[in-house]
Write a protein that holds these residues in place. Structure first.
Motif, short mmCIF file in Angstrom:
data_model
loop_
_atom_site.label_atom_id
_atom_site.label_comp_id
_atom_site.label_asym_id
_atom_site.label_seq_id
_atom_site.Cartn_x
_atom_site.Cartn_y
_atom_site.Cartn_z
N UNK A 104 0.99 -1.19 0.03
CA UNK A 104 0.08 -0.10 -0.07
C UNK A 104 0.94 1.17 -0.19
N UNK A 105 2.07 1.22 0.73
CA UNK A 105 2.77 2.51 0.77
C UNK A 105 3.63 2.52 -0.55
N UNK A 106 4.04 1.54 -1.21
CA UNK A 106 4.29 1.33 -2.65
C UNK A 106 3.64 2.00 -3.61
N UNK A 107 2.04 1.86 -3.53
CA UNK A 107 1.18 2.24 -4.37
C UNK A 107 1.06 3.85 -4.34
N UNK A 108 1.11 4.17 -3.19
CA UNK A 108 0.91 5.65 -2.57
C UNK A 108 2.01 6.55 -3.26
N UNK A 109 3.11 5.80 -3.06
CA UNK A 109 4.43 6.47 -3.23
C UNK A 109 4.69 6.63 -4.92
N UNK A 110 4.40 5.67 -5.47
CA UNK A 110 4.19 5.66 -7.17
C UNK A 110 3.20 6.62 -7.61
N UNK A 111 2.15 6.78 -7.07
CA UNK A 111 1.07 7.59 -7.64
C UNK A 111 1.55 9.08 -7.16
#
Length: 403
Positions: free
Chosen positions: A301-308
């Motif tokens: 979830x943290x990875x998704x937020x960071x990429x977006x």
């Protein structure tokens, strides 16, 4: 649209900026290993700093930021019937679904025992994906009754013959990559048609830590040329080939994904990329890789937020899987919680529906159950619509106290 109160952001804006700066610092000072002579020459010509003797490639910060601006923020994953095109980002703020890929072990519904996946299973898997409204796209299992080096070619052919939905391709060998693209070209009719309406997307993975093996460089190179969306995968395992901390693993995953993004844009500016921070963990007692622990999900979830937030690109992730061997309570909890968490983080495409035993097993029963989980999750994250009709104001006014 998604209710704003149903979104989750594990990272603050300051933390996103800090991770972003370290991504640029690492790729510009340390770089990544790229084991592909043709690609090294192209990257060198495009301005990357290439050391041919040790296959090390560094990307200056201006090249990285230019690549991020070049990569499209929107794309279409086409299906052959044109009735189920996947528009990224999802127009209603929801997510799309993807069936399981790669598994070699099949859990038989009648006996609840495992056996090897056959090509017949691959055919039935595609047919089931086609029949289920809860499935938006199809991947293929690994048939064990065909030559192993070409199991991906057999699998893609079987899927093309049994579903019109968009296909996410997982190549198995360097040599098969060109044949997978040729199959897609045959179905599309021409390179121009495939680029205009990409009926496949394809997995291109980093090799943690900080490298890309020859097969995956070839995938990125060919997909960029054909305009086929690349699923930029990072596969770090907490405690094995990435740091023990979630934050450190998110940073490593982001660096590796960013290296794939930059390469794709240097190969062909405007090449479409979907970013997938697929984080695993190692069970320290058994050494078994886990894909559905809550640390995995929080990191994803943290990875998704960071990429977006930092890359401003579409992010997708693993969510429906489970580390359980059967369709038991653990499987349902992990699939339900993971799907909801990734949806609330903003994942645009979620899968693999039907997966068991981390990545080794699969089940048609779980595929159907996961479809129901997807429907429930979409309903939940839609939030509460408030207007004169949904407020039932006239009905409330017409109801006297105590009536």
């Amino acid at each position: 649209m998604i209710g704003k109160n149903l979104l989750i952001k594990p990272l603050t804006s300051e933390e996103v900026s800090k991770i972003y700066d370290k991504c640029l610092e690492y790729l510009s000072s340390k770089g990544v290993e790229v084991d592909h002579p043709e690609a090294l020459k192209i990257l060198d010509k495009a301005g990357a700093q290439v050391e041919f003797d040790n296959k090390r490639v560094r990307f200056p910060k201006d090249i990285i930021e230019t690549a991020l601006r070049s990569a499209p923020q929107e794309m279409t994953l086409a299906d052959r019937s044109e009735s189920n095109n996947l528009i990224i980002p999802h127009p209603s703020g929801h997510f799309y679904t993807l069936s399981n890929t790669g598994a070699r072990n099949y859990l038989q519904p009648d006996t609840n025992t495992y056996r090897d996946v056959t090509l017949t299973d691959v055919v039935e898997w595609a047919q089931l994906t086609q029949a289920l409204d809860t499935l938006d796209s199809c991947a293929f299992l690994t048939a064990c009754d065909v030559p192993s080096k070409t199991a991906d070619v057999y699998g893609l052919k079987a899927v093309f013959e049994n579903t019109s939905k968009h296909v996410v391709v997982q190549p198995f060998s360097f040599e098969s990559v060109k044949y997978l693209f040729e199959l897609a070209l045959v179905i599309s009719g021409s390179p121009e048609a495939l680029k205009k309406r990409p009926i496949i997307s394809i997995l291109g993975c980093s090799m943690p830590p900080f490298g890309v093996k020859p097969m995956d460089v070839e995938i990125i190179l060919q997909a960029s040329r054909y305009g086929v969306p690349i699923v930029a995968d990072s596969l770090p395992s907490i405690g094995a080939n990435s740091p023990m901390t979630i934050a450190g693993t998110v940073l490593q995953s982001s660096i590796e994904i960013l290296s794939i993004i930059v390469m794709s844009q240097l190969f062909q500016p405007g090449a479409p990329v979907l970013c997938r921070p697929l984080i695993c963990a190692i069970d320290m007692q058994s050494g078994r890789p886990l894909m559905s622990s809550f640390d995995n999900l929080l990191g994803g979830a943290a990875g998704i937020q960071f990429i977006k937030d930092a890359f401003c690109l579409p992010a997708i992730n693993y969510s429906f899987g489970t580390d359980s061997y059967i369709t038991d309570g653990q499987a349902m909890i992990e699939a339900s919680f993971g799907t909801l968490m990734m949806a609330m983080a903003g994942s645009q495409l979620q899968g693999p529906l039907g997966r068991l035993n981390s990545s080794a097993g699969t089940s048609p029963i779980k595929l159907i159950i996961d479809g129901n989980i997807a429907s429930i999750t979409k309903h939940v994250i839609s939030g509460v619509k408030v207007d004169d009709d949904t407020l039932a104001w006239e009905e409330i006014l017409d109801t006297p106290p105590g009536g």
